[in-house]
Design an enzyme around this catalytic site. Structure first.
Site, PDB file in Angstrom:
ATOM      1  N   ILE A  10       0.823  -1.218   0.000  1.00  0.00           N
ATOM      2  CA  ILE A  10       0.000   0.000   0.000  1.00  0.00           C
ATOM      3  C   ILE A  10       0.856   1.268   0.000  1.00  0.00           C
ATOM      4  O   ILE A  10       0.405   2.317  -0.470  1.00  0.00           O
ATOM      5  CB  ILE A  10      -0.994  -0.010   1.196  1.00  0.00           C
ATOM      6  CG1 ILE A  10      -2.164   0.937   0.919  1.00  0.00           C
ATOM      7  CG2 ILE A  10      -0.302   0.311   2.503  1.00  0.00           C
ATOM      8  CD1 ILE A  10      -3.336   0.749   1.847  1.00  0.00           C
ATOM      9  N   ASN A  23      -2.625   1.673  15.714  1.00  0.00           N
ATOM     10  CA  ASN A  23      -3.065   1.287  17.062  1.00  0.00           C
ATOM     11  C   ASN A  23      -3.470   2.563  17.809  1.00  0.00           C
ATOM     12  O   ASN A  23      -3.281   3.666  17.302  1.00  0.00           O
ATOM     13  CB  ASN A  23      -1.984   0.497  17.806  1.00  0.00           C
ATOM     14  CG  ASN A  23      -0.714   1.300  17.995  1.00  0.00           C
ATOM     15  OD1 ASN A  23      -0.747   2.388  18.581  1.00  0.00           O
ATOM     16  ND2 ASN A  23       0.398   0.798  17.491  1.00  0.00           N
ATOM     17  N   GLY A  31       3.908  -4.361  11.090  1.00  0.00           N
ATOM     18  CA  GLY A  31       3.001  -4.555   9.951  1.00  0.00           C
ATOM     19  C   GLY A  31       2.950  -3.370   9.010  1.00  0.00           C
ATOM     20  O   GLY A  31       3.954  -2.695   8.759  1.00  0.00           O
ATOM     21  N   ASP A  33       1.549  -0.511   9.454  1.00  0.00           N
ATOM     22  CA  ASP A  33       1.795   0.727  10.205  1.00  0.00           C
ATOM     23  C   ASP A  33       3.299   1.052  10.195  1.00  0.00           C
ATOM     24  O   ASP A  33       3.711   2.194   9.899  1.00  0.00           O
ATOM     25  CB  ASP A  33       1.302   0.500  11.644  1.00  0.00           C
ATOM     26  CG  ASP A  33       1.119   1.779  12.435  1.00  0.00           C
ATOM     27  OD1 ASP A  33       1.166   2.863  11.828  1.00  0.00           O
ATOM     28  OD2 ASP A  33       0.926   1.680  13.663  1.00  0.00           O
ATOM     29  N   SER A 120      -6.861  -5.221  10.602  1.00  0.00           N
ATOM     30  CA  SER A 120      -7.007  -6.215  11.700  1.00  0.00           C
ATOM     31  C   SER A 120      -6.612  -7.648  11.342  1.00  0.00           C
ATOM     32  O   SER A 120      -6.645  -8.517  12.216  1.00  0.00           O
ATOM     33  CB  SER A 120      -8.443  -6.249  12.274  1.00  0.00           C
ATOM     34  OG  SER A 120      -8.662  -5.165  13.133  1.00  0.00           O
ATOM     35  N   THR A 121      -6.267  -7.917  10.079  1.00  0.00           N
ATOM     36  CA  THR A 121      -6.063  -9.331   9.700  1.00  0.00           C
ATOM     37  C   THR A 121      -4.614  -9.804   9.850  1.00  0.00           C
ATOM     38  O   THR A 121      -4.288 -10.926   9.469  1.00  0.00           O
ATOM     39  CB  THR A 121      -6.519  -9.604   8.251  1.00  0.00           C
ATOM     40  OG1 THR A 121      -5.675  -8.873   7.342  1.00  0.00           O
ATOM     41  CG2 THR A 121      -7.962  -9.219   8.035  1.00  0.00           C
TER      42      THR A 121
HETATM   43  N1  AR6 Z   1       0.866  -2.984   2.375  1.00  0.00           N
HETATM   44  C1  AR6 Z   1      -0.392  -3.499   2.470  1.00  0.00           C
HETATM   45  N2  AR6 Z   1      -0.752  -4.379   3.406  1.00  0.00           N
HETATM   46  C2  AR6 Z   1       0.187  -4.768   4.291  1.00  0.00           C
HETATM   47  C3  AR6 Z   1       1.506  -4.285   4.291  1.00  0.00           C
HETATM   48  C4  AR6 Z   1       1.831  -3.344   3.265  1.00  0.00           C
HETATM   49  N3  AR6 Z   1       3.051  -2.812   3.171  1.00  0.00           N
HETATM   50  N4  AR6 Z   1       2.190  -4.877   5.317  1.00  0.00           N
HETATM   51  C5  AR6 Z   1       1.304  -5.704   5.933  1.00  0.00           C
HETATM   52  N5  AR6 Z   1       0.115  -5.658   5.310  1.00  0.00           N
HETATM   53  P1  AR6 Z   1      -1.178  -5.543  10.378  1.00  0.00           P
HETATM   54  P2  AR6 Z   1      -3.465  -5.264  12.215  1.00  0.00           P
HETATM   55  C6  AR6 Z   1      -1.143  -6.369   5.593  1.00  0.00           C
HETATM   56  O1  AR6 Z   1      -0.527  -6.541  11.256  1.00  0.00           O
HETATM   57  O2  AR6 Z   1      -3.734  -6.716  12.142  1.00  0.00           O
HETATM   58  C7  AR6 Z   1       0.701  -2.792  14.078  1.00  0.00           C
HETATM   59  O3  AR6 Z   1       1.782  -3.040  14.931  1.00  0.00           O
HETATM   60  C8  AR6 Z   1      -1.064  -7.684   6.343  1.00  0.00           C
HETATM   61  O4  AR6 Z   1      -0.806  -8.758   5.435  1.00  0.00           O
HETATM   62  O5  AR6 Z   1      -0.328  -4.520   9.729  1.00  0.00           O
HETATM   63  O6  AR6 Z   1      -4.597  -4.311  12.073  1.00  0.00           O
HETATM   64  C9  AR6 Z   1      -0.164  -1.626  14.548  1.00  0.00           C
HETATM   65  O7  AR6 Z   1       0.618  -0.607  15.152  1.00  0.00           O
HETATM   66  C10 AR6 Z   1      -2.453  -7.774   6.930  1.00  0.00           C
HETATM   67  O8  AR6 Z   1      -3.336  -8.402   6.021  1.00  0.00           O
HETATM   68  O9  AR6 Z   1      -2.357  -4.739  11.163  1.00  0.00           O
HETATM   69  C11 AR6 Z   1      -1.070  -2.300  15.539  1.00  0.00           C
HETATM   70  O10 AR6 Z   1      -0.453  -2.432  16.800  1.00  0.00           O
HETATM   71  C12 AR6 Z   1      -2.900  -6.314   7.092  1.00  0.00           C
HETATM   72  O11 AR6 Z   1      -1.901  -5.545   6.435  1.00  0.00           O
HETATM   73  C13 AR6 Z   1      -1.303  -3.667  14.939  1.00  0.00           C
HETATM   74  O12 AR6 Z   1      -0.154  -3.919  14.119  1.00  0.00           O
HETATM   75  C14 AR6 Z   1      -3.028  -5.856   8.516  1.00  0.00           C
HETATM   76  O13 AR6 Z   1      -1.956  -6.381   9.282  1.00  0.00           O
HETATM   77  C15 AR6 Z   1      -2.516  -3.692  14.049  1.00  0.00           C
HETATM   78  O14 AR6 Z   1      -2.752  -5.004  13.619  1.00  0.00           O
END
Ligand code: AR6
Length: 173
Positions: A10, A23, A31, A33, A120-121
């Site tokens: 993204i 968060n 992730g 973020d 969230s996934t």
């Molecule tokens: N581009 C698009 N999607 C992505 C990318 C990217 N560069 N990197 C990961 N994903 P997550 P959450 C996808 O863990 O579950 C953080 O520490 C990944 O495959 O990023 O909402 C925050 O600070 C997944 O499908 O977010 C919070 O503490 C999706 O992004 C916590 O993680 C969401 O995964 C939030 O957890």
């Protein structure tokens, strides 16, 4: 509103706004973020800190908007998804609120093109199939959807990409 499915990162999307899975502290994390703050640079963090000073972070299901710094996008909309618990802790409604509140902020800021990550996934472990259903249902039924031209679901992992491909095919057939 045209809905597009992308497999990729993204942080590389040339859209008006990208939606971050943040968060409640708004101070960054892992992730997506982590990737957004790393590539977007410190102006994003500075604006998040200003929002924290004013309103004390962001609640689960809510959303805030900042610059996108060095990313190709203009804005980052930071929303906080629910952590998956047992499915009986209002997770579905909270996730729906993430999509609706992010879209409301987008419309308020005249955003024409927007990209969503799969909120969230990842670290928050929301089951991917259920999360995709909520995401698609929320955007398709968004009352102001005619005010947005293009909405991308950007899937980073193969499993989410497959799930969204199936569901969007159903929607278009
Ligand atoms: N581009 C698009 N999607 C992505 C990318 C990217 N560069 N990197 C990961 N994903 P997550 P959450 C996808 O863990 O579950 C953080 O520490 C990944 O495959 O990023 O909402 C925050 O600070 C997944 O499908 O977010 C919070 O503490 C999706 O992004 C916590 O993680 C969401 O995964 C939030 O957890």
């Amino acid at each position: 509103m045209r809905i597009e499915l992308i497999k990729g990162d993204i942080t590389e999307q040339w859209v008006d706004a990208v939606v971050n899975a943040a968060n409640t502290t708004l101070l960054g994390g892992g992730g997506v973020d982590g990737a957004i703050h790393r590539k977007g640079g410190r102006r994003i963090l500075e604006e998040c800190q200003a929002i924290r000073a004013k309103q004390g972070g962001c609640k689960v299901g809510e959303a805030v908007i900042t610059t996108a710094g060095k990313l190709p996008a203009k804005f980052v909309i930071h929303t906080v998804g629910p952590r998956w618990n047992d499915g009986k802790s209002n997770e579905a409604n909270l996730l729906k609120n993430c999509y609706i509140n992010s879209l409301d902020l987008a419309v308020e800021n005249n955003v024409d093109t927007i990209a969503f990550t799969n909120i969230s996934t990842g670290i928050y472990r929301f089951p991917k199939n259920a999360a995709a259903e909520i995401a698609i249902d929320s955007v398709v039924n968004f009352p102001d959807k005619d005010k947005i031209n293009l909405l991308q679901f950007v899937c980073f992992d193969e499993e989410n990409y497959r799930i969204y491909s199936d569901k969007l095919k159903d929607l278009n057939s």
